[in-house]
Scaffold this motif. Structure first.
Motif, mmCIF file in Angstrom:
data_model
loop_
_atom_site.group_PDB
_atom_site.id
_atom_site.type_symbol
_atom_site.label_atom_id
_atom_site.label_comp_id
_atom_site.label_asym_id
_atom_site.label_seq_id
_atom_site.Cartn_x
_atom_site.Cartn_y
_atom_site.Cartn_z
ATOM 1 N N LEU A 1 -86.687 -66.704 59.528
ATOM 2 C CA LEU A 1 -87.989 -67.213 59.100
ATOM 3 C C LEU A 1 -89.091 -66.160 59.074
ATOM 4 C CD1 LEU A 1 -88.145 -70.624 61.002
ATOM 5 C CD2 LEU A 1 -87.567 -70.223 58.595
ATOM 6 N N PHE A 2 -89.026 -65.204 60.010
ATOM 7 C CA PHE A 2 -90.143 -64.298 60.190
ATOM 8 C C PHE A 2 -89.768 -62.824 60.042
ATOM 9 C CE2 PHE A 2 -91.038 -68.030 62.991
ATOM 10 C CZ PHE A 2 -92.015 -68.595 62.187
ATOM 11 N N ALA A 3 -88.741 -62.520 59.280
ATOM 12 C CA ALA A 3 -88.313 -61.124 59.101
ATOM 13 C C ALA A 3 -89.448 -60.256 58.554
ATOM 14 C CB ALA A 3 -87.101 -61.054 58.180
ATOM 15 N N ALA A 4 -90.258 -60.824 57.691
ATOM 16 C CA ALA A 4 -91.362 -60.055 57.095
ATOM 17 C C ALA A 4 -92.454 -59.734 58.116
ATOM 18 C CB ALA A 4 -91.959 -60.827 55.927
ATOM 19 N N LEU A 5 -92.444 -60.418 59.251
ATOM 20 C CA LEU A 5 -93.476 -60.211 60.267
ATOM 21 C C LEU A 5 -93.017 -59.285 61.390
ATOM 22 C CD1 LEU A 5 -94.828 -63.865 60.533
ATOM 23 C CD2 LEU A 5 -95.768 -61.959 59.209
ATOM 24 N N GLU A 6 -91.872 -58.627 61.194
ATOM 25 C CA GLU A 6 -91.374 -57.726 62.228
ATOM 26 C C GLU A 6 -92.168 -56.421 62.214
ATOM 27 O OE1 GLU A 6 -87.124 -57.203 63.876
ATOM 28 O OE2 GLU A 6 -87.334 -55.732 62.250
ATOM 29 N N PHE A 7 -92.680 -56.053 63.369
ATOM 30 C CA PHE A 7 -93.436 -54.815 63.539
ATOM 31 C C PHE A 7 -92.484 -53.655 63.799
ATOM 32 C CE2 PHE A 7 -95.753 -51.724 66.076
ATOM 33 C CZ PHE A 7 -96.937 -51.589 65.378
ATOM 34 N N ALA A 8 -91.481 -53.901 64.637
ATOM 35 C CA ALA A 8 -90.445 -52.933 65.008
ATOM 36 C C ALA A 8 -89.264 -53.752 65.530
ATOM 37 C CB ALA A 8 -90.965 -51.982 66.086
ATOM 38 N N PRO A 9 -88.094 -53.162 65.697
ATOM 39 C CA PRO A 9 -86.963 -53.937 66.226
ATOM 40 C C PRO A 9 -87.313 -54.604 67.557
ATOM 41 C CG PRO A 9 -86.185 -51.834 65.412
ATOM 42 C CD PRO A 9 -87.692 -51.792 65.369
ATOM 43 N N GLY A 10 -87.231 -55.933 67.575
ATOM 44 C CA GLY A 10 -87.541 -56.687 68.786
ATOM 45 C C GLY A 10 -89.005 -57.009 68.978
ATOM 46 N N ILE A 11 -89.866 -56.550 68.070
ATOM 47 C CA ILE A 11 -91.305 -56.819 68.157
ATOM 48 C C ILE A 11 -91.749 -57.438 66.838
ATOM 49 C CG2 ILE A 11 -93.617 -55.846 68.434
ATOM 50 C CD1 ILE A 11 -92.349 -53.573 70.043
ATOM 51 N N ALA A 12 -92.234 -58.670 66.907
ATOM 52 C CA ALA A 12 -92.669 -59.363 65.702
ATOM 53 C C ALA A 12 -93.981 -60.086 65.975
ATOM 54 C CB ALA A 12 -91.610 -60.353 65.244
ATOM 55 N N TRP A 13 -94.704 -60.362 64.927
ATOM 56 C CA TRP A 13 -95.996 -61.044 65.056
ATOM 57 C C TRP A 13 -95.810 -62.508 65.442
ATOM 58 C CZ3 TRP A 13 -100.472 -58.643 65.553
ATOM 59 C CH2 TRP A 13 -100.555 -57.319 65.122
ATOM 60 N N ILE A 14 -94.640 -63.062 65.229
ATOM 61 C CA ILE A 14 -94.239 -64.363 65.771
ATOM 62 C C ILE A 14 -92.835 -64.171 66.309
ATOM 63 C CG2 ILE A 14 -93.690 -66.778 65.301
ATOM 64 C CD1 ILE A 14 -95.800 -66.748 63.127
ATOM 65 N N TYR A 15 -92.668 -64.412 67.609
ATOM 66 C CA TYR A 15 -91.382 -64.151 68.249
ATOM 67 C C TYR A 15 -90.974 -65.364 69.085
ATOM 68 C CZ TYR A 15 -87.633 -61.338 70.215
ATOM 69 O OH TYR A 15 -86.394 -60.845 70.569
ATOM 70 N N LEU A 16 -90.265 -66.283 68.444
ATOM 71 C CA LEU A 16 -89.840 -67.521 69.086
ATOM 72 C C LEU A 16 -88.967 -67.306 70.327
ATOM 73 C CD1 LEU A 16 -89.052 -69.614 65.871
ATOM 74 C CD2 LEU A 16 -91.128 -69.688 67.273
ATOM 75 N N PRO A 17 -88.101 -66.288 70.361
ATOM 76 C CA PRO A 17 -87.302 -66.098 71.575
ATOM 77 C C PRO A 17 -88.124 -65.913 72.851
ATOM 78 C CG PRO A 17 -86.328 -64.867 69.777
ATOM 79 C CD PRO A 17 -87.660 -65.386 69.290
ATOM 80 N N ALA A 18 -89.357 -65.454 72.720
ATOM 81 C CA ALA A 18 -90.211 -65.334 73.911
ATOM 82 C C ALA A 18 -90.427 -66.708 74.540
ATOM 83 C CB ALA A 18 -91.550 -64.697 73.536
ATOM 84 N N GLY A 19 -90.622 -67.704 73.712
ATOM 85 C CA GLY A 19 -90.797 -69.062 74.235
ATOM 86 C C GLY A 19 -89.545 -69.587 74.909
ATOM 87 N N VAL A 20 -88.393 -69.243 74.366
ATOM 88 C CA VAL A 20 -87.134 -69.662 74.993
ATOM 89 C C VAL A 20 -86.987 -68.975 76.349
ATOM 90 C CG1 VAL A 20 -84.618 -69.681 74.769
ATOM 91 C CG2 VAL A 20 -86.049 -70.157 72.777
ATOM 92 N N ARG A 21 -87.409 -67.739 76.454
ATOM 93 C CA ARG A 21 -87.355 -67.037 77.746
ATOM 94 C C ARG A 21 -88.154 -67.783 78.804
ATOM 95 N NH1 ARG A 21 -88.539 -61.322 75.096
ATOM 96 N NH2 ARG A 21 -86.411 -60.752 74.535
ATOM 97 N N LEU A 22 -89.391 -68.119 78.465
ATOM 98 C CA LEU A 22 -90.234 -68.805 79.440
ATOM 99 C C LEU A 22 -89.692 -70.204 79.736
ATOM 100 C CD1 LEU A 22 -92.657 -68.566 81.254
ATOM 101 C CD2 LEU A 22 -94.092 -69.337 79.353
ATOM 102 N N LEU A 23 -89.238 -70.900 78.731
ATOM 103 C CA LEU A 23 -88.670 -72.236 78.926
ATOM 104 C C LEU A 23 -87.438 -72.183 79.832
ATOM 105 C CD1 LEU A 23 -88.916 -75.231 78.153
ATOM 106 C CD2 LEU A 23 -87.449 -74.743 76.179
ATOM 107 N N ALA A 24 -86.584 -71.194 79.632
ATOM 108 C CA ALA A 24 -85.388 -71.055 80.473
ATOM 109 C C ALA A 24 -85.767 -70.828 81.933
ATOM 110 C CB ALA A 24 -84.514 -69.904 79.965
ATOM 111 N N ILE A 25 -86.785 -70.025 82.155
ATOM 112 C CA ILE A 25 -87.236 -69.764 83.528
ATOM 113 C C ILE A 25 -87.840 -71.023 84.132
ATOM 114 C CG2 ILE A 25 -88.876 -68.466 84.941
ATOM 115 C CD1 ILE A 25 -86.437 -66.819 83.993
ATOM 116 N N LEU A 26 -88.656 -71.730 83.363
ATOM 117 C CA LEU A 26 -89.267 -72.950 83.880
ATOM 118 C C LEU A 26 -88.212 -73.991 84.249
ATOM 119 C CD1 LEU A 26 -92.326 -73.361 81.489
ATOM 120 C CD2 LEU A 26 -92.373 -72.799 83.920
ATOM 121 N N LEU A 27 -87.182 -74.106 83.437
ATOM 122 C CA LEU A 27 -86.160 -75.129 83.670
ATOM 123 C C LEU A 27 -85.112 -74.719 84.695
ATOM 124 C CD1 LEU A 27 -85.562 -76.365 80.011
ATOM 125 C CD2 LEU A 27 -86.956 -77.443 81.794
ATOM 126 N N PHE A 28 -84.750 -73.431 84.709
ATOM 127 C CA PHE A 28 -83.605 -73.011 85.518
ATOM 128 C C PHE A 28 -83.916 -71.921 86.546
ATOM 129 C CE2 PHE A 28 -81.964 -74.322 81.292
ATOM 130 C CZ PHE A 28 -81.363 -75.510 81.699
#
Length: 169
Positions: free
Chosen positions: A14-41
């Motif tokens: 969805l956001f390939a055009a918004l990638e600043f560098a490998p692993g750095i994007a202007w919208i990065y949904l995996p960051a939310g999964v990281r925090l959610l995983a920590i909150l839950l587990f």
């Protein structure tokens, strides 16, 4: 771990055009999964994130740089866990999340969205690139915040939908 990998692929799609560098994007949904995983587990979430982050770094982002992959996995999993523990210590966040108010969730999201880029860019400044650190930090912080808010509010919406179905039965 599978959710993280799936969301990473959706983000790339969805956001390939918004990638600043490998692993750095202007919208990065995996960051939310990281925090959610920590909150839950909590600790188990951090360990799962560590393993999937190492895999993703080696396979997707830095296949020819094992040191960066190793460090990237540690930084990606440590930052949400450290913020979670800081919130427990300084604001009394309970492991059950019973007292996780919308305000605390927003503060947690903001803290994580600054802590993760800070740790990554500290690594970059000490061991890797020296140029574009400011712009890269801003892109990563914005992407982590945007992705975190999208994922957390989507999770909240899904819980609301499930609660509505439970009440109607």
């Amino acid at each position: 771990m599978l959710l993280f990998f799936a969301v990473l692929k959706v983000n790339q799609l969805l956001f390939a055009a918004l990638e600043f560098a490998p692993g750095i994007a202007w919208i990065y949904l995996p960051a939310g999964v990281r925090l959610l995983a920590i909150l839950l587990f909590a600790e188990a979430g951090a360990i799962g994130l560590l393993f999937i982050s190492w895999i993703v770094c080696v396979v997707e982002f830095f296949p020819n740089d094992p040191v960066r992959s190793f460090a990237g996995g540690i930084l990606a999993s440590a930052s949400p866990y450290l913020v979670y523990r800081a919130m427990q210590h300084f604001s009394g966040l309970q492991p059950s999340l019973q007292n996780l108010t919308p305000k605390r969730l927003l503060i947690l999201s903001l803290m994580f969205s600054l802590a993760s880029p800070f740790l990554h860019h500290l690594w970059f400044a000490l061991y890797e690139q020296k140029e574009n650190l400011g712009a890269s930090f801003v892109a990563m912080a914005a992407g982590d915040l945007g992705g975190t808010l999208v994922v957390l509010y989507f999770a909240k919406f899904m819980l609301w939908c499930l609660a509505g179905r439970m009440r109607s039965k």
